[in-house]
Design an enzyme around this catalytic site. Structure first.
Site, mmCIF file in Angstrom:
data_model
loop_
_atom_site.group_PDB
_atom_site.id
_atom_site.type_symbol
_atom_site.label_atom_id
_atom_site.label_comp_id
_atom_site.label_asym_id
_atom_site.label_seq_id
_atom_site.Cartn_x
_atom_site.Cartn_y
_atom_site.Cartn_z
ATOM 1 C CG HIS A 170 -0.917 1.438 7.294
ATOM 2 N ND1 HIS A 170 0.238 0.856 8.216
ATOM 3 C CD2 HIS A 170 -0.056 2.115 6.203
ATOM 4 C CE1 HIS A 170 1.270 1.541 8.038
ATOM 5 N NE2 HIS A 170 1.119 2.469 6.859
ATOM 6 C CD GLU A 171 -1.303 2.668 2.542
ATOM 7 O OE1 GLU A 171 -0.871 3.772 2.587
ATOM 8 O OE2 GLU A 171 -0.369 1.584 2.997
ATOM 9 C CG HIS A 187 -0.014 6.992 5.205
ATOM 10 N ND1 HIS A 187 1.129 7.237 5.980
ATOM 11 C CD2 HIS A 187 0.297 5.506 5.043
ATOM 12 C CE1 HIS A 187 2.036 6.509 6.102
ATOM 13 N NE2 HIS A 187 1.555 5.297 5.496
ATOM 14 N N GLY A 192 0.685 -1.330 0.044
ATOM 15 C CA GLY A 192 -0.114 -0.174 0.183
ATOM 16 C C GLY A 192 0.789 1.141 -0.120
ATOM 17 C CB CYS A 220 4.938 2.254 7.578
ATOM 18 S SG CYS A 220 4.430 4.084 6.510
ATOM 19 C CG LEU A 221 6.538 1.120 1.415
ATOM 20 C CD1 LEU A 221 6.093 1.247 0.062
ATOM 21 C CD2 LEU A 221 7.778 0.106 1.481
ATOM 22 C CD GLN A 231 3.440 5.840 2.686
ATOM 23 O OE1 GLN A 231 2.128 5.141 2.244
ATOM 24 N NE2 GLN A 231 4.250 5.274 3.264
HETATM 25 NI NI NI Z 1 2.475 3.596 5.623
#
Ligand code: NI
Length: 161
Positions: free
Chosen positions: A129-130, A133, A44, A87-88, A49
């Site tokens: 999660h997304e 963000h 995701g 998380c990236l 991000q």
């Molecule tokens: Ni994330």
């Protein structure tokens, strides 16, 4: 090639703005985000991000790429799931976190059509999660204070390696 921003960047703590027009610019952004997500081996990725304060995220669970524009949660299950998350934007660290086990989400797709999706398991987890963000919330913000400190210390150590 889109660059993924990491912890400490202000955009990750800000509330994103709705997408006004689902046009070619948004369509190519979504494709580039899917590409950046795959390169990062994530499932995701949300627009903040990649340094863009827009309410847009992409996911890919079970090889099904999905694009969510201006998403809203319709409902979440009372049942919770305790799953490991990463998380990236905070690469290399993971922690278990309780969130609703299932979610119904409403969003617009890249062709400007509204859709509803019922997700559970890993897909529900990624979606929640997304969505966070888009509201400036990171998964570490949802951990208990001791767990948050432990994960952030791990991340700091990793940065120095
Ligand atoms: Ni994330």
């Amino acid at each position: 090639m889109l660059e993924i921003v990491t912890l400490g960047r202000e955009v990750l703590t800000q509330t994103a703005e709705p997408v006004q027009d689902i046009d070619d610019r948004i369509r190519s952004l979504a494709q580039e985000m899917l590409q950046a997500m795959r390169i990062g081996k994530g499932i995701g990725l949300a627009a903040p991000q990649v340094d863009l304060g827009l309410r847009l995220f992409v996911t890919e669970v079970d090889e099904r790429p999905r694009i969510f524009i201006n998403p809203e949660i319709v409902l979440t299950s009372q049942e919770l799931a305790d799953l490991e998350e990463g998380c990236l934007s905070i690469p290399g660290v993971y922690a278990k976190l309780k969130r609703p086990a299932a979610v119904r989400i409403q969003a617009w797709n890249e062709r400007g059509r509204p859709f509803n999706l019922d997700a559970e398991g890993l897909e529900a987890r990624v979606i929640l999660h997304e969505l966070d963000h888009l509201n400036g919330v990171l998964f570490v913000d949802r951990l208990s204070e001791p767990a948050r400190k432990r994960v952030l210390a791990q991340y700091e150590r990793r940065l120095r390696m």
